[in-house]
Enzyme design. Structure first.
Site, PDB file in Angstrom:
ATOM      1  CG  ASN A  78       4.488   6.794  -5.228  1.00 54.05           C
ATOM      2  OD1 ASN A  78       5.112   6.090  -4.451  1.00 54.05           O
ATOM      3  ND2 ASN A  78       3.442   6.357  -5.903  1.00 54.05           N
ATOM      4  NE  ARG A  79       6.786   4.307  -0.172  1.00 51.72           N
ATOM      5  CZ  ARG A  79       5.454   4.386  -0.147  1.00 51.72           C
ATOM      6  NH1 ARG A  79       4.787   4.642  -1.259  1.00 51.72           N
ATOM      7  NH2 ARG A  79       4.795   4.214   0.977  1.00 51.72           N
ATOM      8  CG  HIS A 104       3.415  11.578  -0.421  1.00 57.31           C
ATOM      9  ND1 HIS A 104       3.286  11.276  -1.751  1.00 57.31           N
ATOM     10  CD2 HIS A 104       2.496  10.803   0.236  1.00 57.31           C
ATOM     11  CE1 HIS A 104       2.334  10.355  -1.897  1.00 57.31           C
ATOM     12  NE2 HIS A 104       1.842  10.053  -0.714  1.00 57.31           N
ATOM     13  CG  HIS A 174      -2.596  11.647  -0.472  1.00 58.00           C
ATOM     14  ND1 HIS A 174      -3.265  10.903   0.463  1.00 58.00           N
ATOM     15  CD2 HIS A 174      -1.486  10.938  -0.798  1.00 58.00           C
ATOM     16  CE1 HIS A 174      -2.588   9.801   0.724  1.00 58.00           C
ATOM     17  NE2 HIS A 174      -1.497   9.797  -0.038  1.00 58.00           N
ATOM     18  CB  SER A 175      -9.119  13.342  -2.104  1.00 59.76           C
ATOM     19  OG  SER A 175      -9.123  14.744  -2.053  1.00 59.76           O
ATOM     20  CE1 TYR A 176      -5.958   7.491   2.830  1.00 56.26           C
ATOM     21  CE2 TYR A 176      -5.579   9.857   2.935  1.00 56.26           C
ATOM     22  CZ  TYR A 176      -5.122   8.563   3.091  1.00 56.26           C
ATOM     23  OH  TYR A 176      -3.822   8.343   3.493  1.00 56.26           O
ATOM     24  CD  GLN A 276       1.076   4.082  -5.904  1.00 51.87           C
ATOM     25  OE1 GLN A 276       1.723   4.253  -6.939  1.00 51.87           O
ATOM     26  NE2 GLN A 276       1.353   3.111  -5.035  1.00 51.87           N
ATOM     27  CD  GLU A 304      -1.719   8.674  -3.605  1.00 48.13           C
ATOM     28  OE1 GLU A 304      -0.571   9.163  -3.662  1.00 48.13           O
ATOM     29  OE2 GLU A 304      -2.017   7.718  -2.861  1.00 48.13           O
TER      30      GLU A 304
END
Length: 341
Positions: A78-79, A104, A174-176, A276, A304
């Site tokens: 994340n940021r 990331h 970070h899987s979709y 997330q 996430e």
């Protein structure tokens, strides 16, 4: 059972594809580039194996990808606002790869590292040593992530790290997910997140405050499409961090994703405090290998699990400092099943 095959070279390192198969024939595929999940094949309601995550059929797809498909994110998921943080009386400056902010971990993140590995009976362990100041982060960090695949179609991800000086780490996958892989969108999926609090963001996705979502949680089993709005000439979905209600490590129902058409359900439990939820709004530049095809917005959903975003710069957020020689351990478990009729 683990099967390994050579998949190609990247940055003068060999990349391997690992397939972990359980007794039922369901399997997970991984590569040591970014300790990445390539596919997860589980039975649908008709007993046929289906892939449940977006991925690429060749290494070339992952080399070109800039959407982090299936990747391990580190050192910090994340940021981090303004691309910097203060620790041990020093300001540490990072790459600003998302406007004024770091996202990331920038171009030097774990997602782009070819890792060493060790095969085990039910899985694979990936290793990487991140040197002091890599990506701007302090400390030399010895990192490992273990993927274990059970006969119950459970994928357990276990993170571990040790540093030689105080630093911040925040790892995730970070899987979709798309539990109806033949469908172009995930808008008909139903999502449940057991949460009463979420982090409100600025327009640049930087945390501003924690707010209550009691009585108005959009993630209570409704279709994902109900949360997508048309605004500023485009469709906007979810990109929010939800603080989970704690139930203990053995409770798999903290996060649940359901796909009625395929009948596949995914339950997620984690040691992390939150998740997330990102509906893949910007998923539009990831090229599928040499086929020239692209994944588009809302074709995959990211869940996430990680520590609070931007926690080094948020005075009211818990600080997950990795102190020298301290062992960091976290886990995420994906449990796949079939919906009851």
């Amino acid at each position: 059972m683990v099967f390994k095959q050579y998949w190609g070279d990247y940055k003068s390192r060999e990349v391997y594809l690992f397939r972990i198969t359980n007794a039922s024939g369901a399997y997970v595929e991984l590569i040591n580039l970014g300790a990445t999940i390539v596919s997860i094949y589980v039975p649908n309601k008709y007993g046929r194996l289906m892939n449940t995550v977006l991925g690429f059929p060749t290494l070339d797809g992952y080399i070109k990808d800039n959407c982090y498909l299936g990747r391990t994110i580190g050192r910090f998921a994340n940021r981090i606002s303004q691309g910097r943080f203060f620790l041990d009386d020093w300001m540490w400056n990072l790459e600003t790869n998302d406007g004024k902010h770091n996202n990331h971990s920038g171009s030097d993140g774990f997602h782009d590292k070819v890792m060493d590995f060790r095969e085990e009976e039910d899985g694979v362990v990936f290793f990487y040593t991140s040197p002091h100041l890599e990506g701007g982060f302090p400390g030399t960090v010895d990192f490992q992530v273990k993927y274990s695949w059970s006969h119950k179609n459970e994928l357990l991800i276990e993170y571990g790290a040790v540093s030689d000086r105080s630093t911040y780490v925040n790892f995730t996958n970070h899987s979709y997910f798309n539990l109806e892989f033949g469908s172009p969108k995930i808008l008909a999926h139903r999502l449940v997140v057991e949460s009463e609090l979420m982090i409100e963001n600025t327009s640049e996705h930087i945390p501003s405050r924690i707010i209550s979502i009691n009585g108005r949680n959009e993630l209570n089993g409704k279709k994902v499409g109900h949360s997508v709005l048309y605004k500023e000439m485009r469709h906007i979905g979810l990109n929010n961090y939800y603080i989970l209600k704690r139930k203990g490590n053995d409770k798999p129902s903290l996060i649940r994703l359901e796909a009625p058409r395929s009948g596949i359900e995914l339950n997620i439990c984690t040691s992390y405090p939150g998740v997330q939820v990102y509906t893949g709004d910007y998923l539009k530049t990831a090229v599928r290998g040499n086929e020239g095809m692209k994944y588009g917005p809302f074709e995959g959903l990211c869940l996430e699990c990680h520590n609070y975003p931007d926690f080094p710069n948020q005075p009211n957020f818990p600080k997950a400092v990795l102190f020298p020689n301290m062992q960091m351990k976290e886990f995420i478990k994906y449990k796949f099943g079939v919906l009851e009729e």
